[in-house]
Design a protein around this motif. Structure first.
Motif, PDB file in Angstrom:
ATOM      1  N   VAL A 152      15.566  -6.931 -44.245  1.00  9.64           N
ATOM      2  CA  VAL A 152      15.921  -7.066 -42.868  1.00  9.64           C
ATOM      3  C   VAL A 152      16.952  -8.269 -42.679  1.00  9.64           C
ATOM      4  O   VAL A 152      18.000  -8.115 -41.927  1.00  9.64           O
ATOM      5  CB  VAL A 152      14.544  -7.553 -41.916  1.00  9.64           C
ATOM      6  N   LEU A 153      16.649  -9.413 -43.423  1.00  6.53           N
ATOM      7  CA  LEU A 153      17.561 -10.433 -43.328  1.00  6.53           C
ATOM      8  C   LEU A 153      18.719 -10.195 -43.845  1.00  6.53           C
ATOM      9  O   LEU A 153      20.130 -10.597 -43.464  1.00  6.53           O
ATOM     10  CB  LEU A 153      17.079 -11.578 -43.920  1.00  6.53           C
ATOM     11  N   LYS A 154      18.931  -9.372 -44.979  1.00 10.26           N
ATOM     12  CA  LYS A 154      20.284  -8.928 -45.733  1.00 10.26           C
ATOM     13  C   LYS A 154      21.028  -8.018 -44.851  1.00 10.26           C
ATOM     14  O   LYS A 154      22.249  -8.174 -44.784  1.00 10.26           O
ATOM     15  CB  LYS A 154      20.049  -8.150 -47.031  1.00 10.26           C
ATOM     16  N   ALA A 155      20.237  -7.187 -43.912  1.00  8.71           N
ATOM     17  CA  ALA A 155      20.863  -6.483 -42.955  1.00  8.71           C
ATOM     18  C   ALA A 155      21.672  -7.063 -41.917  1.00  8.71           C
ATOM     19  O   ALA A 155      22.773  -6.683 -41.429  1.00  8.71           O
ATOM     20  CB  ALA A 155      20.108  -5.433 -42.392  1.00  8.71           C
ATOM     21  N   LEU A 156      21.109  -8.098 -41.801  1.00  8.86           N
ATOM     22  CA  LEU A 156      21.504  -9.249 -40.515  1.00  8.86           C
ATOM     23  C   LEU A 156      22.612 -10.165 -41.008  1.00  8.86           C
ATOM     24  O   LEU A 156      23.258 -10.925 -40.286  1.00  8.86           O
ATOM     25  CB  LEU A 156      20.596  -9.498 -39.876  1.00  8.86           C
ATOM     26  N   GLN A 157      22.462  -9.998 -42.513  1.00 11.84           N
ATOM     27  CA  GLN A 157      23.415 -11.104 -42.928  1.00 11.84           C
ATOM     28  C   GLN A 157      23.179 -12.769 -42.590  1.00 11.84           C
ATOM     29  O   GLN A 157      23.944 -13.458 -42.380  1.00 11.84           O
ATOM     30  CB  GLN A 157      25.094 -11.188 -42.694  1.00 11.84           C
ATOM     31  N   VAL A 158      21.796 -12.813 -42.641  1.00 12.90           N
ATOM     32  CA  VAL A 158      21.242 -13.916 -42.221  1.00 12.90           C
ATOM     33  C   VAL A 158      20.855 -14.823 -43.469  1.00 12.90           C
ATOM     34  O   VAL A 158      20.401 -14.026 -44.691  1.00 12.90           O
ATOM     35  CB  VAL A 158      19.720 -13.762 -41.567  1.00 12.90           C
ATOM     36  N   LEU A 159      21.378 -16.148 -43.572  1.00 17.25           N
ATOM     37  CA  LEU A 159      21.074 -16.912 -44.836  1.00 17.25           C
ATOM     38  C   LEU A 159      19.479 -17.667 -44.408  1.00 17.25           C
ATOM     39  O   LEU A 159      19.568 -18.447 -43.584  1.00 17.25           O
ATOM     40  CB  LEU A 159      21.895 -17.878 -45.070  1.00 17.25           C
ATOM     41  N   ALA A 160      18.545 -17.262 -45.427  1.00 17.74           N
ATOM     42  CA  ALA A 160      17.438 -17.877 -45.167  1.00 17.74           C
ATOM     43  C   ALA A 160      17.009 -18.622 -46.264  1.00 17.74           C
ATOM     44  O   ALA A 160      17.120 -18.425 -47.333  1.00 17.74           O
ATOM     45  CB  ALA A 160      16.237 -16.664 -45.194  1.00 17.74           C
ATOM     46  N   LEU A 161      16.565 -19.894 -45.724  1.00 18.48           N
ATOM     47  CA  LEU A 161      16.291 -21.004 -46.731  1.00 18.48           C
ATOM     48  C   LEU A 161      14.919 -21.673 -46.505  1.00 18.48           C
ATOM     49  O   LEU A 161      14.499 -21.953 -45.429  1.00 18.48           O
ATOM     50  CB  LEU A 161      17.362 -22.274 -46.663  1.00 18.48           C
ATOM     51  N   ASN A 162      13.968 -21.593 -47.698  1.00 14.63           N
ATOM     52  CA  ASN A 162      12.499 -21.985 -47.596  1.00 14.63           C
ATOM     53  C   ASN A 162      12.534 -23.497 -47.965  1.00 14.63           C
ATOM     54  O   ASN A 162      12.835 -23.823 -49.337  1.00 14.63           O
ATOM     55  CB  ASN A 162      11.830 -21.222 -48.601  1.00 14.63           C
ATOM     56  N   LEU A 163      12.336 -24.304 -47.061  1.00 19.86           N
ATOM     57  CA  LEU A 163      12.367 -25.750 -47.486  1.00 19.86           C
ATOM     58  C   LEU A 163      11.049 -26.107 -47.742  1.00 19.86           C
ATOM     59  O   LEU A 163       9.989 -26.029 -47.101  1.00 19.86           O
ATOM     60  CB  LEU A 163      12.914 -26.601 -46.234  1.00 19.86           C
ATOM     61  N   VAL A 164      10.691 -26.836 -48.921  1.00 14.35           N
ATOM     62  CA  VAL A 164       9.607 -27.278 -49.572  1.00 14.35           C
ATOM     63  C   VAL A 164       9.688 -28.478 -50.161  1.00 14.35           C
ATOM     64  O   VAL A 164      10.538 -29.055 -50.522  1.00 14.35           O
ATOM     65  CB  VAL A 164       9.069 -26.013 -50.722  1.00 14.35           C
ATOM     66  N   SER A 165       8.362 -29.176 -50.071  1.00 15.43           N
ATOM     67  CA  SER A 165       8.171 -30.698 -50.336  1.00 15.43           C
ATOM     68  C   SER A 165       6.670 -31.155 -50.272  1.00 15.43           C
ATOM     69  O   SER A 165       5.930 -30.412 -49.790  1.00 15.43           O
ATOM     70  CB  SER A 165       9.254 -31.451 -49.736  1.00 15.43           C
ATOM     71  N   SER A 166       6.748 -32.035 -50.519  1.00 11.96           N
ATOM     72  CA  SER A 166       5.361 -32.721 -50.457  1.00 11.96           C
ATOM     73  C   SER A 166       5.463 -33.433 -49.058  1.00 11.96           C
ATOM     74  O   SER A 166       6.510 -33.671 -48.382  1.00 11.96           O
ATOM     75  CB  SER A 166       5.097 -33.893 -51.390  1.00 11.96           C
ATOM     76  N   PRO A 167       4.201 -33.709 -48.333  1.00 13.26           N
ATOM     77  CA  PRO A 167       4.281 -34.347 -47.012  1.00 13.26           C
ATOM     78  C   PRO A 167       5.088 -35.643 -47.272  1.00 13.26           C
ATOM     79  O   PRO A 167       4.853 -36.381 -47.803  1.00 13.26           O
ATOM     80  CB  PRO A 167       2.826 -34.690 -46.582  1.00 13.26           C
ATOM     81  N   GLY A 168       5.933 -36.013 -46.026  1.00 15.16           N
ATOM     82  CA  GLY A 168       6.548 -37.331 -46.139  1.00 15.16           C
ATOM     83  C   GLY A 168       7.957 -37.384 -46.782  1.00 15.16           C
ATOM     84  O   GLY A 168       8.465 -38.561 -46.739  1.00 15.16           O
ATOM     85  N   SER A 169       8.333 -36.336 -47.276  1.00 10.38           N
ATOM     86  CA  SER A 169       9.751 -36.502 -47.955  1.00 10.38           C
ATOM     87  C   SER A 169      10.894 -36.360 -46.918  1.00 10.38           C
ATOM     88  O   SER A 169      12.109 -36.686 -47.460  1.00 10.38           O
ATOM     89  CB  SER A 169       9.772 -35.066 -48.743  1.00 10.38           C
ATOM     90  N   GLY A 170      10.686 -36.161 -45.688  1.00  8.96           N
ATOM     91  CA  GLY A 170      11.749 -36.228 -44.861  1.00  8.96           C
ATOM     92  C   GLY A 170      12.314 -34.811 -44.376  1.00  8.96           C
ATOM     93  O   GLY A 170      13.521 -34.802 -43.967  1.00  8.96           O
ATOM     94  N   LYS A 171      11.455 -33.918 -44.419  1.00 13.19           N
ATOM     95  CA  LYS A 171      12.055 -32.295 -44.290  1.00 13.19           C
ATOM     96  C   LYS A 171      12.471 -32.310 -43.098  1.00 13.19           C
ATOM     97  O   LYS A 171      13.544 -31.834 -42.741  1.00 13.19           O
ATOM     98  CB  LYS A 171      11.044 -31.301 -44.602  1.00 13.19           C
ATOM     99  N   THR A 172      11.850 -32.563 -41.886  1.00 12.34           N
ATOM    100  CA  THR A 172      12.167 -32.267 -40.595  1.00 12.34           C
ATOM    101  C   THR A 172      13.308 -33.219 -40.239  1.00 12.34           C
ATOM    102  O   THR A 172      14.145 -32.507 -39.638  1.00 12.34           O
ATOM    103  CB  THR A 172      10.811 -32.430 -39.693  1.00 12.34           C
ATOM    104  N   THR A 173      13.239 -34.282 -40.495  1.00 16.12           N
ATOM    105  CA  THR A 173      14.346 -35.216 -40.043  1.00 16.12           C
ATOM    106  C   THR A 173      15.678 -34.520 -40.852  1.00 16.12           C
ATOM    107  O   THR A 173      16.695 -34.573 -40.232  1.00 16.12           O
ATOM    108  CB  THR A 173      13.983 -36.762 -40.727  1.00 16.12           C
ATOM    109  N   LEU A 174      15.564 -34.249 -42.231  1.00 16.88           N
ATOM    110  CA  LEU A 174      16.932 -33.584 -42.724  1.00 16.88           C
ATOM    111  C   LEU A 174      17.177 -32.246 -41.934  1.00 16.88           C
ATOM    112  O   LEU A 174      18.320 -32.041 -41.765  1.00 16.88           O
ATOM    113  CB  LEU A 174      16.476 -33.458 -44.269  1.00 16.88           C
ATOM    114  N   LEU A 175      16.326 -31.643 -41.439  1.00 14.24           N
ATOM    115  CA  LEU A 175      16.441 -30.433 -40.956  1.00 14.24           C
ATOM    116  C   LEU A 175      17.290 -30.547 -39.449  1.00 14.24           C
ATOM    117  O   LEU A 175      18.089 -30.004 -39.212  1.00 14.24           O
ATOM    118  CB  LEU A 175      15.080 -29.393 -40.569  1.00 14.24           C
TER     119      LEU A 175
END
Length: 348
Positions: A152-175
């Motif tokens: 589905v994502l390839k057909a739409l040419q969407v770049l999908a990234l899975n952000l993974v980390s331990s809690p408190g690494s700053g994922k949401t702030t970075l995003l």
């Protein structure tokens, strides 16, 4: 329960907080296995979903999605609780009967040897062969769903990234800071947390569209949850899709969501040995971000040791050092994002 990592719950999706079918491999206590039966829903953007059901019959669901037409293959297999091997009720290991040993023997009360054996884990009552069989079954079903998401994502040419980390690494702030820096670039976000919609609320304050998945007792997102979220979000063609996974450096490593890349985020405060302690996550990732660079002068962090350990685990990693809070080092990360989306848009 999920027999790969032991988590269990019915995910809840923001909005109407509608309960989706239980993810495969999960069993709701008192209700029996998830049937994963189909849903006649109309999304208004024209792609047909072939939902394969793992119980000898297929249900075709014609989904009308006006505006773009792409196949969306979601398998909703029937979840099964693992059958336990019985024989010696008080021993996880079999003694000289030609069976697989659930764990290696160490004669002493303090030696458990979890993580040994062909399956890499020890569960009382399950042989190594049975553990491998169960995990292979669950992950293969997840992989089939992930491939449907990927098509589905390839057909739409969407770049999908899975952000993974331990809690408190700053994922949401970075995003949040990444979204602001990308300006008017089309994008959407899937947020995964056990409880609350706090992170999705933060994302929406940037102006981006976001959907929250609460996994309850679950410790990771899986491809079925993400497939439903993609249906609800309807990502724009040639856009970014960021998937912020549940904070956990273990279980998300095993579950493909249909993403183009896993991005593993580390804080400089976590310790240089994290890649060595949690190698599966960093082996599965294509990108590693060393975040909270502004805190490095106030800690004993050895940034070169961080990178050396990351590359020791995965020599192919692309590594960025940055501070989402101050903006230091954000340029190369943003350039990488724009370059990957440009690759998606390039004619084949």
């Amino acid at each position: 329960m999920c027999t790969v990592c032991g988590c269990a719950d019915t995910p809840r999706f923001e909005g109407a907080l509608k309960e989706k079918p239980l993810p495969f491999g999960h069993v709701d206590a008192g209700k029996g296995p998830s049937q994963g039966h189909g849903h006649g829903h109309d999304h208004g953007h024209g792609h047909g979903h072939g939902h394969a059901h793992d119980h000898a019959h297929d249900h075709g669901h014609g989904h009308s999605h006006a505006g773009h037409d792409h196949p969306h293959d979601h398998a909703h297999p029937q979840g099964h609780a693992p059958a336990q091997d019985h024989g010696h009720p008080h021993h996880a290991q079999d003694h000289g009967h030609g069976h697989d040993h659930a764990r290696d023997h160490a004669h002493g009360p303090d030696h458990h040897h979890y993580g040994t054996g062909a399956a890499g884990v020890s569960v009382p009552g399950l042989s190594q062969a049975r553990l491998i069989e169960v995990e292979t079954s669950i992950l293969s079903k997840n992989d089939a769903l992930a491939q449907g998401n990927r098509r589905v994502l390839k057909a739409l040419q969407v770049l999908a990234l899975n952000l993974v980390s331990s809690p408190g690494s700053g994922k949401t702030t970075l995003l949040c800071e990444t979204i602001k820096a990308l300006g008017d670039a089309p994008l959407a976000v899937i947020e995964g947390d056990q409880q609350t919609s706090a992170d999705a609320d933060r994302i929406r304050h940037t102006g981006a569209r976001a959907i929250q998945i609460n996994t309850g007792k679950g410790c990771h997102l899986d491809a079925q949850m993400v497939g439903h979220a993609i249906d609800d979000l309807m990502p724009a063609p040639q856009s970014y899709l960021f998937i912020e996974n549940v904070g956990n450096l273990v279980c998300p490593a095993a579950f493909d969501l249909g993403e183009d890349a896993k991005v593993a985020i580390l804080s400089v405060t976590e310790g240089e040995d994290k890649p060595l302690k949690y190698p599966d996550m960093f082996t599965a990732a294509q990108v590693a971000i060393l975040n909270k660079l502004d805190l490095a002068p106030h800690t004993d962090a050895d940034l070169d040791a961080y990178e050396a350990n990351l590359l020791r685990v995965n020599p192919g990693l692309t590594i960025f050092r940055l501070s989402a809070r101050t903006g230091e080092g954000m340029g190369p990360w943003l350039d990488w994002l724009r370059g990957r989306l440009a690759d998606k848009r390039a004619p084949r």
